[in-house]
Design an enzyme around this catalytic site. Structure first.
Site, PDB file in Angstrom:
ATOM      1  N   HIS A   1     -10.308   2.334  -0.893  1.00  0.00           N
ATOM      2  CA  HIS A   1     -10.481   1.999   0.520  1.00  0.00           C
ATOM      3  C   HIS A   1     -11.268   0.702   0.602  1.00  0.00           C
ATOM      4  CE1 HIS A   1      -9.973   4.286   4.507  1.00  0.00           C
ATOM      5  NE2 HIS A   1      -8.824   4.075   3.944  1.00  0.00           N
TER       6      HIS A   1
ATOM      7  N   HIS B   1       0.820  -1.204   0.000  1.00  0.00           N
ATOM      8  CA  HIS B   1       0.000   0.000   0.000  1.00  0.00           C
ATOM      9  C   HIS B   1       0.862   1.266   0.000  1.00  0.00           C
ATOM     10  CE1 HIS B   1      -3.886   1.932   0.621  1.00  0.00           C
ATOM     11  NE2 HIS B   1      -3.269   2.772   1.415  1.00  0.00           N
TER      12      HIS B   1
END
Lengths: 733, 234
Positions: A88, A42
């Site tokens: 998300h 990420h």
């Protein structure tokens, strides 16, 4: 708190060995935590970085490409658009409302960190099929979360997309895009400033929420994932609104030399990113960080992903004025450390040094994996499937099924929960056009915004699917009258350690790059979300494209709505009958196979130029591209929105009816024109080398299709409208 | 003529109202910070929409305690024009300038849409550019716009003709079928006894320019301007 091992933090043995080598010793627990979040996929893009290099990122319109918090493009008159899309997904799978809400909060901070006033939000959402109760819960929770946060902030949510496919059942995709407007001279960058400059943390207090969120986002979802609920942050949009206003005041008064939001990996990441830009070092004292909870360890403070916080580096002597502004907005502003020249990231707890890591080791030091892809077994098998080996579905039944498909039906259930008009710029409203159009106050300009991706195409053929996602976005912008400028993307894939997934990533990025080059829409920002997998398998490869375009004159904006009886309906482009990967095959046969329609980038480019030119000349009254559901659905949607029927007569020339009506082949759009303008339209299109076919006229209470004079399909507008308008609502009752 | 737009922390339609009054109508306009209390220079006050103080307790419930609100109450008592839009309407209710309360929308969801309003009075400071019975099209965006009051209050509102706007069809039929939030008597906007304070859920500032698809909102601001001019002449 139980201490985690490096493996539990998501690091592999080789990575741990490398950390020891860099440090020349065993890292302590705090240092290990910092490495693990910074070296997660990420934050570190360790699996995707080599592939991302393929993207074209330059162009005369580009002010800032990838590498900052968001990309920036020039729109003239000393103004620029700042934009980015971000995922998300994992938080939303566990805690849909907060997951989606904080997704919005994070992307909004990325935009105002650059000094821009956020002017629009877009959301690209994907869920499992709607007949599943858990999916309904996720869907309604995500939409409510986006609404709850975005509406309170007063930033309109103007566009986006929602798709339903079983591949997303356990792992929904929630991608949020934000677009901001900035004066070119006020663009702020994340730069650490001079040695000795103080570093301040502003906004909300730091709590224990979201620790290891970045790590959590970089692994597959499993039954145990719900145990990670504490990794999901909790959002406070009111706090964000105050932070937004206060930060923009700092920019207007020119009080700061650098600003960086605290997102994934919290203080660790934002400090490291800021310092690394100029090879600086940093000293911070965790005791000076305002806290929400007592007894927090340095590890917790440095890794917390508490929302609505920002790191700033003040200009010399401006600390007091900054504190005044934050005081006015009722927010904390604390000096927590200073910039140093030694390239080290030192963490103190009061006087005691509790961790020390080279900044570069956290950022550039992140390992990169160049993997080898492998063509999955399904690829050739599915491509060989011939849709015409199936019997035709009765056309009326087929069209009704498509209009009732949640992938095609009206998304009003979703967007009516979003405030899409606040800020009073929204000029083409959600559902009225192929993209949203916003006016730019004080100018005659407008901007158009869209997100697009047909992931079924990408799954069946990553290269063509990647091209098609870019083409569709550009086409949609042209259909509202805007010239496409640049794009951002959110690359949602499964586990990249699996060669078949890596192969999908490779092909997709190659295809997107080819199309972005051909259409002159460089990639200026983006986000990668991998490990979107559950025990049931990976999601469809979903490279969501967010694209912005410019209208020099807002009065030339165009929507998809059929206007007046007697208007002529014209197809720009060829009749095509490819049905591979179509919604028709899926809804009528439950089949997701076949050869993805051919893509001709020159043809696509020509369509865009032709549409723009016809629109600028004032020859067209509506424009709608052909995509999901094919020609028949394109016509039906324009009719339903216009509350007026139509009659078209097509010469099928021996081709199959279902192919002509439901093919989703690209490079095509349907426009309407006043009869007096038809000749001029045809001449102009011919001049541009664009094929045009007159299909019929607008008018009447029904939607009527004929094949060389013989009626083949008739549906009353009323019936079609009811089905299309109510489909999603009826699942959600 | 000078207009003031109150800014609470969390207001988010303040800039939209300011834009219409200042740039579209060319009037002198200032923002008023929630901690200011001197309103002496203003002829009209707008309480804009948004989520004042986050609306965490109850919509508008905290805003009423801000310093500016006691000045707004004085301003209204002296006959100054006050319009509360959306969250501004909710604040007027909490501050007691208008009767009643807001409940969550019947659907329990936030609703953004365009609706039709029937103008029930053509003779107030806010509606003098319209005629009674006229239908206007106007955007809404709220989660708590379900206006409620007890029977006695409702009776008074009706008797005193203080319901200024009600939800209706495009043709002007008032019915629950066209009421987006479940408000009592399809109420969209009411005025106080003196007629100088209006609260309404829909957003006139969102439909005051043709580039936004409609200009019916201008009727309301133009009416206020007209009334202020007339008062100035008297």
């Amino acid at each position: 708190m139980k201490e985690l091992t490096y493996r539990e933090m998501g690091l592999i043995d080789e990575e741990y060995a490398k950390i020891k080598e860099i440090m020349g010793r065993e890292p302590n627990y705090l240092e290990l935590g910092m490495f693990s979040v910074m070296w997660s996929e990420h934050c570190g893009y360790k699996n995707s970085r080599p592939l991302l290099k393929m993207f074209p990122t330059d162009g005369p319109q580009v002010i800032q490409g990838p590498g900052e918090n968001a990309g920036v493009v020039d729109i003239g008159d000393g103004q620029a658009l700042v934009f980015k899309i971000e995922s998300h997904n994992h938080p939303s799978a566990i805690e849909p409302y907060q997951g989606a809400a904080t997704g919005v909060g994070g992307i909004v901070r990325d935009i105002f960190t650059m000094g821009a006033r956020p002017i629009a939000l877009l959301d690209s959402l994907r869920f499992g099929e709607l007949d599943d109760d858990r999916v309904k819960e996720l869907f309604s929770g995500v939409v409510a979360g986006i609404a709850g946060y975005g509406n309170c902030l007063g930033i309109p949510t103007v566009a986006g997309e929602v798709y339903f496919n079983s591949s997303y059942r356990g792992n929904p995709l929630v991608n949020a895009m934000c677009v901001g407007l900035v004066k070119t001279e006020e663009i702020a960058l994340a730069v650490a400033g001079e040695i000795g400059s103080p570093i301040m943390i502003v906004g909300a207090k730091t709590g224990r929420d979201g620790i290891h969120g970045a790590t959590f986002a970089s692994e597959e979802l499993s039954e145990k994932s719900s145990e990670k609920r504490p990794s999901v942050q909790v959002g406070d949009p009111f706090m964000e609104k105050l932070l937004l206003e206060a930060c923009l005041e700092l920019i207007r008064e020119d009080l700061i030399s650098g600003m960086q939001d605290l997102g994934a990996a919290g203080l660790t990441s934002s400090i490291a990113e800021t310092a690394s830009k100029k090879g600086r070092g940093v000293e911070v004292d965790v005791l000076k960080v305002p806290r929400r909870e007592k007894g927090m360890t340095p590890y917790e403070v440095m890794l917390s992903e508490s929302q609505e916080r920002m790191l700033i580096v003040p200009r010399k002597g401006k600390e007091e004025r900054i504190k005044e502004i934050f005081d006015k907005w009722g927010l904390d502003a604390a000096t927590i450390g200073r910039v140093t020249g030694d390239g080290m990231f030192k963490i103190y707890e009061g006087k005691q040094l509790v961790g020390e890591v080279p900044v570069a080791a956290l950022t550039e030091g992140c390992p990169v994996y160049i993997r080898v892809g492998q063509e999955p077994d399904y690829y050739r098998e599915y491509m060989d499937f011939d849709p015409f080996s199936l019997p035709q579905t009765e056309p009326r039944e087929a069209l009704l099924k498509l209009l009732a498909s949640p992938n095609i039906a009206s998304k009003k259930w979703v967007y009516s929960q979003y405030d899409y008009q606040v800020m009073t710029n929204t000029s083409v409203l959600p559902g009225d056009g192929d993209a949203a159009v916003l006016r730019i106050k004080g100018t005659s300009k407008g901007v158009a915004l869209t997100t697009d991706c047909n992931s079924r195409f990408v799954y069946l053929d990553p290269y063509k699917g990647g091209m098609l996602a870019v083409c569709e976005a550009a086409r949609n912008l042209a259909c509202v009258g805007a010239r496409p400028l640049a794009l951002t993307n959110c690359l949602n894939f499964g586990n990249p350690e699996k060669p078949q997934i890596y192969w999908q990533m490779q092909g997709t990025i190659e295809g997107m790059s080819a199309a972005a080059r051909a259409l002159n829409t460089p990639v200026v920002s983006g986000n990668v979300s991998l490990y979107n997998e559950t025990a049931e398998g990976a999601v469809y490869p979903t490279p969501v494209v967010g694209m912005v375009g410019l209208l020099q004159d807002i009065s030339s904006r165009c929507d998809m709505i059929f206007r007046d009886e007697g208007d002529i309906i014209v197809l720009l482009g060829r009749f095509r009958d490819e049905l591979g990967g179509s919604e028709y095959l899926y809804r009528c046969y439950g089949i997701e196979k076949g050869k993805v329609p051919a893509v001709d980038l020159d043809e696509e480019k020509n369509l865009i130029e032709t549409v723009l030119s016809l629109n600028n000349e004032g020859f067209i009254k509506s424009c709608h591209d052909i995509s999901d559901g094919g020609l028949a659905v394109t016509l039906a949607e324009s009719a339903i929105k216009g509350e007026i029927g139509f009659s078209v007569d097509i010469d099928f020339k021996g081709k199959r009816l279902d192919g002509i009506l439901f093919s989703e082949a690209p490079g095509r759009a349907v426009v309407t024109a006043q009869r007096e303008n038809l000749l001029a339209l045809q001449e102009k299109a011919a001049y541009m080398g664009m094929q045009v076919q007159v299909l019929g006229t607008v008018g009447g209470p029904d939607m009527v299709f004929r094949n060389s004079g013989q009626e083949v399909l008739r549906i009353s507008l009323e019936e079609a409208s009811l089905i299309w308008n109510r489909a999603i609502e009826s699942y959600m009752k | 003529m000078r207009w003031g737009v109150v800014v609470f922390p969390g207001s988010n339609c303040d800039a939209d109202c300011y834009h219409v009054i200042k740039n579209v109508m060319g009037q002198e306009t200032d923002y008023i910070w929630h901690q200011d209390s001197d309103l002496s220079r203003f002829d009209a006050i707008i309480l804009p929409g948004g989520f004042s103080y986050g609306d965490y307790l109850r919509t508008g419930a905290i805003a009423r305690f801000s310093p500016v609100m006691s000045s707004v109450i004085d301003f209204a008592e002296k006959g100054g024009l006050v319009i509360g839009i959306c969250n501004g309407f909710q604040i007027l209710l909490e501050a007691g300038l208008l009767p009643g309360a807001m409940l969550r929308n019947k659907s329990l969801k936030f609703i953004c849409d365009s609706v039709y309003l029937k103008v029930k009075r053509g003779d107030t400071p806010f509606t003098n550019r319209m005629r009674e019975g006229q239908v206007i099209k106007i955007p809404i965006a709220h989660g708590e716009g379900n206006y409620y009051c007890d029977q006695e209050t409702l009776l008074r509102l009706k008797q005193e003709k203080r319901i200024v706007f009600s939800y209706c069809s495009q043709q002007g039929v008032e019915s629950t079928a066209f009421n987006p939030n479940g408000s009592v008597e399809n109420i969209a906007g009411i005025i106080n006894e003196k007629g100088n304070v209006l609260g309404m859920m829909p957003h006139p500032e969102r439909c005051s320019e043709s580039v936004l698809g409609g200009t019916d909102g201008r009727y309301i601001f133009d009416s206020m301007l007209e009334w202020l001019k007339e008062m100035g002449e008297k």
